[in-house]
Design an enzyme around this catalytic site. Sequence first.
Site, PDB file in Angstrom:
ATOM      1  N   ASN A   9      46.741  42.394  47.856  1.00  0.00           N
ATOM      2  CA  ASN A   9      45.749  41.734  48.702  1.00  0.00           C
ATOM      3  C   ASN A   9      46.487  40.772  49.651  1.00  0.00           C
ATOM      4  O   ASN A   9      47.138  39.828  49.202  1.00  0.00           O
ATOM      5  CB  ASN A   9      44.756  40.977  47.818  1.00  0.00           C
ATOM      6  CG  ASN A   9      43.683  40.279  48.636  1.00  0.00           C
ATOM      7  OD1 ASN A   9      43.984  39.660  49.648  1.00  0.00           O
ATOM      8  ND2 ASN A   9      42.437  40.358  48.199  1.00  0.00           N
ATOM      9  N   HIS A  12      45.881  36.146  52.080  1.00  0.00           N
ATOM     10  CA  HIS A  12      46.456  34.808  52.225  1.00  0.00           C
ATOM     11  C   HIS A  12      47.642  34.746  53.172  1.00  0.00           C
ATOM     12  O   HIS A  12      48.091  33.661  53.526  1.00  0.00           O
ATOM     13  CB  HIS A  12      46.764  34.211  50.857  1.00  0.00           C
ATOM     14  CG  HIS A  12      45.505  33.990  50.071  1.00  0.00           C
ATOM     15  ND1 HIS A  12      44.366  33.463  50.650  1.00  0.00           N
ATOM     16  CD2 HIS A  12      45.188  34.264  48.790  1.00  0.00           C
ATOM     17  CE1 HIS A  12      43.411  33.409  49.737  1.00  0.00           C
ATOM     18  NE2 HIS A  12      43.877  33.898  48.611  1.00  0.00           N
ATOM     19  N   HIS A  52      40.034  41.443  52.599  1.00  0.00           N
ATOM     20  CA  HIS A  52      38.620  41.058  52.515  1.00  0.00           C
ATOM     21  C   HIS A  52      38.177  40.529  53.880  1.00  0.00           C
ATOM     22  O   HIS A  52      38.659  39.496  54.333  1.00  0.00           O
ATOM     23  CB  HIS A  52      38.486  39.956  51.446  1.00  0.00           C
ATOM     24  CG  HIS A  52      37.083  39.534  51.150  1.00  0.00           C
ATOM     25  ND1 HIS A  52      36.778  38.636  50.163  1.00  0.00           N
ATOM     26  CD2 HIS A  52      35.889  39.885  51.708  1.00  0.00           C
ATOM     27  CE1 HIS A  52      35.460  38.453  50.120  1.00  0.00           C
ATOM     28  NE2 HIS A  52      34.903  39.192  51.053  1.00  0.00           N
ATOM     29  N   ARG A  54      35.653  38.639  55.482  1.00  0.00           N
ATOM     30  CA  ARG A  54      34.546  37.752  55.120  1.00  0.00           C
ATOM     31  C   ARG A  54      33.661  37.498  56.323  1.00  0.00           C
ATOM     32  O   ARG A  54      34.113  37.562  57.477  1.00  0.00           O
ATOM     33  CB  ARG A  54      35.090  36.424  54.584  1.00  0.00           C
ATOM     34  CG  ARG A  54      35.918  36.566  53.322  1.00  0.00           C
ATOM     35  CD  ARG A  54      36.309  35.209  52.764  1.00  0.00           C
ATOM     36  NE  ARG A  54      35.195  34.539  52.147  1.00  0.00           N
ATOM     37  CZ  ARG A  54      35.020  34.377  50.835  1.00  0.00           C
ATOM     38  NH1 ARG A  54      35.913  34.838  49.987  1.00  0.00           N
ATOM     39  NH2 ARG A  54      33.977  33.753  50.369  1.00  0.00           N
ATOM     40  N   ARG A  58      37.379  33.788  57.713  1.00  0.00           N
ATOM     41  CA  ARG A  58      38.267  32.640  57.476  1.00  0.00           C
ATOM     42  C   ARG A  58      39.737  33.033  57.382  1.00  0.00           C
ATOM     43  O   ARG A  58      40.604  32.202  57.579  1.00  0.00           O
ATOM     44  CB  ARG A  58      37.850  31.879  56.223  1.00  0.00           C
ATOM     45  CG  ARG A  58      38.138  32.615  54.953  1.00  0.00           C
ATOM     46  CD  ARG A  58      37.870  31.757  53.739  1.00  0.00           C
ATOM     47  NE  ARG A  58      36.464  31.435  53.620  1.00  0.00           N
ATOM     48  CZ  ARG A  58      35.875  31.111  52.473  1.00  0.00           C
ATOM     49  NH1 ARG A  58      36.591  31.039  51.372  1.00  0.00           N
ATOM     50  NH2 ARG A  58      34.585  30.849  52.421  1.00  0.00           N
ATOM     51  N   GLU A  79      37.600  44.941  50.996  1.00  0.00           N
ATOM     52  CA  GLU A  79      36.652  44.160  50.182  1.00  0.00           C
ATOM     53  C   GLU A  79      35.587  43.618  51.106  1.00  0.00           C
ATOM     54  O   GLU A  79      35.903  43.067  52.170  1.00  0.00           O
ATOM     55  CB  GLU A  79      37.360  42.980  49.526  1.00  0.00           C
ATOM     56  CG  GLU A  79      38.197  43.348  48.349  1.00  0.00           C
ATOM     57  CD  GLU A  79      38.864  42.120  47.755  1.00  0.00           C
ATOM     58  OE1 GLU A  79      38.483  40.992  48.095  1.00  0.00           O
ATOM     59  OE2 GLU A  79      39.781  42.307  46.959  1.00  0.00           O
ATOM     60  N   THR A 110      36.569  34.653  45.653  1.00  0.00           N
ATOM     61  CA  THR A 110      35.434  35.342  45.050  1.00  0.00           C
ATOM     62  C   THR A 110      35.326  34.900  43.600  1.00  0.00           C
ATOM     63  O   THR A 110      36.164  35.252  42.775  1.00  0.00           O
ATOM     64  CB  THR A 110      35.644  36.862  45.149  1.00  0.00           C
ATOM     65  OG1 THR A 110      36.075  37.158  46.471  1.00  0.00           O
ATOM     66  CG2 THR A 110      34.380  37.609  44.852  1.00  0.00           C
ATOM     67  N   GLU A 160      35.846  47.434  39.502  1.00  0.00           N
ATOM     68  CA  GLU A 160      36.979  46.516  39.396  1.00  0.00           C
ATOM     69  C   GLU A 160      36.527  45.370  38.506  1.00  0.00           C
ATOM     70  O   GLU A 160      35.605  44.631  38.849  1.00  0.00           O
ATOM     71  CB  GLU A 160      37.404  45.995  40.776  1.00  0.00           C
ATOM     72  CG  GLU A 160      38.590  45.036  40.658  1.00  0.00           C
ATOM     73  CD  GLU A 160      39.264  44.729  41.988  1.00  0.00           C
ATOM     74  OE1 GLU A 160      39.325  45.621  42.849  1.00  0.00           O
ATOM     75  OE2 GLU A 160      39.720  43.581  42.144  1.00  0.00           O
ATOM     76  N   HIS A 200      41.804  39.702  40.147  1.00  0.00           N
ATOM     77  CA  HIS A 200      41.516  38.280  40.285  1.00  0.00           C
ATOM     78  C   HIS A 200      42.332  37.433  39.319  1.00  0.00           C
ATOM     79  O   HIS A 200      42.201  37.581  38.106  1.00  0.00           O
ATOM     80  CB  HIS A 200      40.025  37.944  40.118  1.00  0.00           C
ATOM     81  CG  HIS A 200      39.634  36.807  40.997  1.00  0.00           C
ATOM     82  ND1 HIS A 200      39.895  35.510  40.671  1.00  0.00           N
ATOM     83  CD2 HIS A 200      39.075  36.772  42.236  1.00  0.00           C
ATOM     84  CE1 HIS A 200      39.490  34.731  41.656  1.00  0.00           C
ATOM     85  NE2 HIS A 200      39.004  35.468  42.623  1.00  0.00           N
TER      86      HIS A 200
HETATM   87  N1  PXP Z   1      39.998  41.637  43.668  1.00  0.00           N
HETATM   88  C1  PXP Z   1      38.921  41.105  44.290  1.00  0.00           C
HETATM   89  C2  PXP Z   1      37.660  41.887  44.295  1.00  0.00           C
HETATM   90  C3  PXP Z   1      39.003  39.871  44.953  1.00  0.00           C
HETATM   91  O1  PXP Z   1      37.923  39.365  45.576  1.00  0.00           O
HETATM   92  C4  PXP Z   1      40.237  39.190  44.961  1.00  0.00           C
HETATM   93  C5  PXP Z   1      40.351  37.882  45.683  1.00  0.00           C
HETATM   94  O2  PXP Z   1      40.218  38.085  47.037  1.00  0.00           O
HETATM   95  C6  PXP Z   1      41.334  39.786  44.318  1.00  0.00           C
HETATM   96  C7  PXP Z   1      41.181  40.994  43.659  1.00  0.00           C
HETATM   97  C8  PXP Z   1      42.688  39.141  44.305  1.00  0.00           C
HETATM   98  O3  PXP Z   1      42.646  37.951  43.584  1.00  0.00           O
HETATM   99  P1  PXP Z   1      43.910  37.022  43.516  1.00  0.00           P
HETATM  100  O4  PXP Z   1      44.179  36.533  44.909  1.00  0.00           O
HETATM  101  O5  PXP Z   1      43.510  35.938  42.589  1.00  0.00           O
HETATM  102  O6  PXP Z   1      45.055  37.856  43.013  1.00  0.00           O
END
Ligand code: PXP
Length: 250
Positions: A9, A12, A52, A54, A58, A79, A110, A160, A200
């Site tokens: 992901n 960030h 994602h 959003r 952001r 996402e 999330t 998931e 997550h």
């Molecule tokens: N899976 C989903 C559905 C999420 O919303 C997120 C956070 O954006 C992640 C995975 C990744 O989470 P993390 O950044 O804590 O690894």
Amino acid sequence: MGALHLGVNIDHVATLRQARYATTPESKNVEPDPVAIASICERAGAHGITAHLRADRRHIGDRDIDRLRASVMTKLNLEMGNTAEIVDIALRVVPDEVCMVPEKREEITTEGGLDLVAHRRELGPTIKRLHAAGIRVSMFIDPAREQVEAASDLGADIVELHTGKLANAFTEKFEKQELDRLREAAVRASNFNLQVNAGHGINYRNIAHIHKIPHLTELNIGHSIVSRSVFVGFETAVREMLGAMENYGG
Ligand code: PXP
């Protein structure tokens, strides 16, 4: 059982860019580029890229999604919340997969799974439209029996499982409880022939617990890999995570 797959992901990376350039996206100095990082992740062995989009944009923006669609060679997982605007974008861009998530403007990330029981009526038509466009659909859910059953009823392809509570558990007792819930949900989902992913809060330490959850196909990991990359670079951060995921027993 095949090897456990990793979706990185990259939200960030865009968070860092926006910290400086949110108000001046036309600047010639805009960096870092999440799309360039996605390519590095793929080269390091990631099996997919997750982003994602959003409602408040952001971090990841519309242009990022278009550019990711054009450049991701492995698999693009979008996402998204179930809003008309974002669903239209998904239908235009056609990612390989969509992961439906809840979305509250005020949350930092999330925070909980999507409540499929409460939102069954709105989700059904969206899933049908995404399927008609050839997109596989995942549901980000808490590891609860009724959520897994609803995912199956709705015709989702993938669940998931939200691992945030396990990742944040303060006591061993709570950790064990949450791990039991995740294991049970994974078995139930697999019995419904759903693909089982998890995500997550997964990091280089708690990945040891994730190995105890059966039937997993893919992990989606963001924050810990981006954080590690500050020290060692993205390529090494991804390789290290893939190393930590090796020898998954299923
Ligand atoms: N899976 C989903 C559905 C999420 O919303 C997120 C956070 O954006 C992640 C995975 C990744 O989470 P993390 O950044 O804590 O690894």
